[in-house]
Design a protein around this motif. Structure first.
Motif, PDB file in Angstrom:
ATOM      1  N   ASP A  36      34.916  32.380  59.472  1.00 17.44           N
ATOM      2  CA  ASP A  36      33.832  33.440  59.388  1.00 17.44           C
ATOM      3  C   ASP A  36      32.847  33.470  60.414  1.00 17.44           C
ATOM      4  OD1 ASP A  36      35.329  34.284  57.160  1.00 17.44           O
ATOM      5  OD2 ASP A  36      34.141  33.170  55.617  1.00 17.44           O
ATOM      6  N   SER A  37      32.917  32.675  61.469  1.00 17.87           N
ATOM      7  CA  SER A  37      31.991  32.654  62.634  1.00 17.87           C
ATOM      8  C   SER A  37      32.020  33.981  63.392  1.00 17.87           C
ATOM      9  CB  SER A  37      32.029  31.376  63.296  1.00 17.87           C
ATOM     10  OG  SER A  37      31.102  31.303  64.288  1.00 17.87           O
ATOM     11  N   ALA A  38      31.106  34.387  64.151  1.00 18.14           N
ATOM     12  CA  ALA A  38      31.113  35.319  65.161  1.00 18.14           C
ATOM     13  C   ALA A  38      31.786  34.861  66.429  1.00 18.14           C
ATOM     14  CB  ALA A  38      29.773  36.217  65.207  1.00 18.14           C
ATOM     15  N   ASP A  39      31.486  33.714  66.661  1.00 16.15           N
ATOM     16  CA  ASP A  39      31.969  33.113  68.161  1.00 16.15           C
ATOM     17  C   ASP A  39      33.071  32.154  67.836  1.00 16.15           C
ATOM     18  OD1 ASP A  39      30.056  34.575  69.519  1.00 16.15           O
ATOM     19  OD2 ASP A  39      28.552  33.326  68.601  1.00 16.15           O
ATOM     20  N   PHE A  40      33.705  31.764  68.623  1.00 16.62           N
ATOM     21  CA  PHE A  40      34.542  30.678  68.895  1.00 16.62           C
ATOM     22  C   PHE A  40      33.827  29.013  68.726  1.00 16.62           C
ATOM     23  CE2 PHE A  40      37.307  33.731  71.056  1.00 16.62           C
ATOM     24  CZ  PHE A  40      38.593  33.287  70.459  1.00 16.62           C
ATOM     25  N   THR A  41      34.330  28.181  68.392  1.00 10.68           N
ATOM     26  CA  THR A  41      33.847  26.928  68.453  1.00 10.68           C
ATOM     27  C   THR A  41      34.836  25.863  68.949  1.00 10.68           C
ATOM     28  OG1 THR A  41      34.307  26.189  66.002  1.00 10.68           O
ATOM     29  CG2 THR A  41      32.233  27.390  66.188  1.00 10.68           C
ATOM     30  N   LEU A  42      34.265  24.935  69.371  1.00 10.30           N
ATOM     31  CA  LEU A  42      35.198  23.846  69.968  1.00 10.30           C
ATOM     32  C   LEU A  42      34.808  22.525  69.907  1.00 10.30           C
ATOM     33  CD1 LEU A  42      37.814  23.101  71.793  1.00 10.30           C
ATOM     34  CD2 LEU A  42      36.161  23.436  73.742  1.00 10.30           C
ATOM     35  N   ASP A  43      35.667  21.696  68.867  1.00 12.86           N
ATOM     36  CA  ASP A  43      35.127  20.407  68.536  1.00 12.86           C
ATOM     37  C   ASP A  43      36.044  19.315  68.776  1.00 12.86           C
ATOM     38  OD1 ASP A  43      32.614  21.182  67.007  1.00 12.86           O
ATOM     39  OD2 ASP A  43      34.019  22.005  65.757  1.00 12.86           O
ATOM     40  N   VAL A  44      35.508  18.422  68.993  1.00 11.77           N
ATOM     41  CA  VAL A  44      36.624  16.976  69.420  1.00 11.77           C
ATOM     42  C   VAL A  44      37.042  16.510  67.917  1.00 11.77           C
ATOM     43  CG1 VAL A  44      36.743  14.852  70.446  1.00 11.77           C
ATOM     44  CG2 VAL A  44      35.496  16.651  71.798  1.00 11.77           C
ATOM     45  N   SER A  45      38.485  16.107  67.772  1.00 17.86           N
ATOM     46  CA  SER A  45      38.771  15.568  66.829  1.00 17.86           C
ATOM     47  C   SER A  45      39.444  14.128  67.333  1.00 17.86           C
ATOM     48  CB  SER A  45      39.743  16.247  66.076  1.00 17.86           C
ATOM     49  OG  SER A  45      40.261  15.979  64.754  1.00 17.86           O
ATOM     50  N   THR A  46      40.134  13.733  66.145  1.00 13.13           N
ATOM     51  CA  THR A  46      40.803  12.339  66.415  1.00 13.13           C
ATOM     52  C   THR A  46      42.360  12.597  66.214  1.00 13.13           C
ATOM     53  OG1 THR A  46      40.932  11.596  64.076  1.00 13.13           O
ATOM     54  CG2 THR A  46      38.873  11.113  65.749  1.00 13.13           C
ATOM     55  N   PRO A  47      43.245  11.666  66.643  1.00 12.85           N
ATOM     56  CA  PRO A  47      44.613  11.602  66.210  1.00 12.85           C
ATOM     57  C   PRO A  47      44.989  11.613  64.727  1.00 12.85           C
ATOM     58  CG  PRO A  47      44.420  10.460  68.207  1.00 12.85           C
ATOM     59  CD  PRO A  47      43.072  10.779  67.785  1.00 12.85           C
ATOM     60  N   HIS A  48      43.993  10.687  64.207  1.00 13.02           N
ATOM     61  CA  HIS A  48      44.130  10.555  62.601  1.00 13.02           C
ATOM     62  C   HIS A  48      44.054  11.947  61.894  1.00 13.02           C
ATOM     63  CE1 HIS A  48      43.951   8.794  58.883  1.00 13.02           C
ATOM     64  NE2 HIS A  48      42.979   9.338  58.472  1.00 13.02           N
ATOM     65  N   ASP A  49      42.848  12.289  62.528  1.00 13.43           N
ATOM     66  CA  ASP A  49      42.371  13.933  61.531  1.00 13.43           C
ATOM     67  C   ASP A  49      43.369  14.792  62.049  1.00 13.43           C
ATOM     68  OD1 ASP A  49      40.222  12.643  60.313  1.00 13.43           O
ATOM     69  OD2 ASP A  49      38.829  13.220  61.554  1.00 13.43           O
ATOM     70  N   LEU A  50      43.824  15.213  63.053  1.00 11.45           N
ATOM     71  CA  LEU A  50      44.865  16.174  63.256  1.00 11.45           C
ATOM     72  C   LEU A  50      46.189  15.950  62.845  1.00 11.45           C
ATOM     73  CD1 LEU A  50      44.398  17.577  67.138  1.00 11.45           C
ATOM     74  CD2 LEU A  50      43.599  18.212  64.886  1.00 11.45           C
ATOM     75  N   ALA A  51      46.531  14.696  62.618  1.00 11.35           N
ATOM     76  CA  ALA A  51      47.754  14.216  62.021  1.00 11.35           C
ATOM     77  C   ALA A  51      47.790  14.662  60.343  1.00 11.35           C
ATOM     78  CB  ALA A  51      48.092  12.753  62.147  1.00 11.35           C
ATOM     79  N   ARG A  52      46.424  14.189  59.874  1.00 11.86           N
ATOM     80  CA  ARG A  52      46.350  14.564  58.480  1.00 11.86           C
ATOM     81  C   ARG A  52      46.417  16.279  58.189  1.00 11.86           C
ATOM     82  NH1 ARG A  52      42.032  16.121  55.989  1.00 11.86           N
ATOM     83  NH2 ARG A  52      40.593  15.467  57.823  1.00 11.86           N
ATOM     84  N   VAL A  53      45.729  16.826  59.032  1.00 11.13           N
ATOM     85  CA  VAL A  53      45.860  18.398  58.932  1.00 11.13           C
ATOM     86  C   VAL A  53      47.295  18.863  59.198  1.00 11.13           C
ATOM     87  CG1 VAL A  53      45.168  20.528  59.906  1.00 11.13           C
ATOM     88  CG2 VAL A  53      43.433  18.771  59.510  1.00 11.13           C
ATOM     89  N   ALA A  54      48.072  18.487  60.117  1.00 13.44           N
ATOM     90  CA  ALA A  54      49.196  18.616  60.366  1.00 13.44           C
ATOM     91  C   ALA A  54      50.268  18.470  59.311  1.00 13.44           C
ATOM     92  CB  ALA A  54      49.947  18.068  61.515  1.00 13.44           C
ATOM     93  N   THR A  55      50.205  17.241  58.628  1.00 16.65           N
ATOM     94  CA  THR A  55      50.871  17.181  57.646  1.00 16.65           C
ATOM     95  C   THR A  55      50.714  18.017  56.394  1.00 16.65           C
ATOM     96  OG1 THR A  55      49.677  15.049  57.286  1.00 16.65           O
ATOM     97  CG2 THR A  55      51.626  14.792  58.331  1.00 16.65           C
TER      98      THR A  55
END
Length: 130
Positions: A36-55
């Motif tokens: 719901d933000s008015a602007d883009f955000t960019l955050d660093v993540s980890t392979p573990h967290d991205l894998a969890r979201v992807a699954t």
């Protein structure tokens, strides 16, 4: 695969049919998350967290498979079938291992709800792929 069974955002639609590679080395993994933000955000993540979201996304997209596996287990199969939970755990492990082995840069991009594809592409080109 056929356009009717692929993701809703196709590289060919953004760059043209001849400009998208069929395979390549993974250097970055990017999760796009509407906000719901008015602007883009960019955050660093980890392979573990991205894998969890992807699954988690995969589990929703493959929901009928989970129902079939539950029905198979309820019937007492004579052969060993994976449970839906085991499938998710194993998938997450494969994704995490692949991203870790490739030493992929893992990012989460917050995409404003009102943003269209042109603005998203500009942001990705300027801030992620630069």
């Amino acid at each position: 695969g056929a356009r009717s069974v692929r993701r809703r955002v196709h590289g060919e639609d953004l760059f043209s049919d001849g400009a998208v590679a069929e395979s390549g080395r993974v250097t970055e993994a990017v999760q796009l998350r509407r906000t719901d933000s008015a602007d883009f955000t960019l955050d660093v993540s980890t392979p573990h967290d991205l894998a969890r979201v992807a699954t988690s996304v995969l589990a929703v997209e493959l929901e009928p498979l989970g129902l079939w596996l539950a029905a198979i287990h309820a019937a007492g199969p004579t052969t060993r079938w994976p449970t839906a939970d085991a499938m998710i755990r194993e998938t997450a492990a494969v994704i995490e291992a692949g991203l870790s082995e490739a030493r992929a840069r893992c990012l989460v991009v917050g995409v404003p709800r009102h943003c269209g594809p042109d603005a998203l592409l500009r942001f990705l080109e300027d801030e992620v792929l630069a």
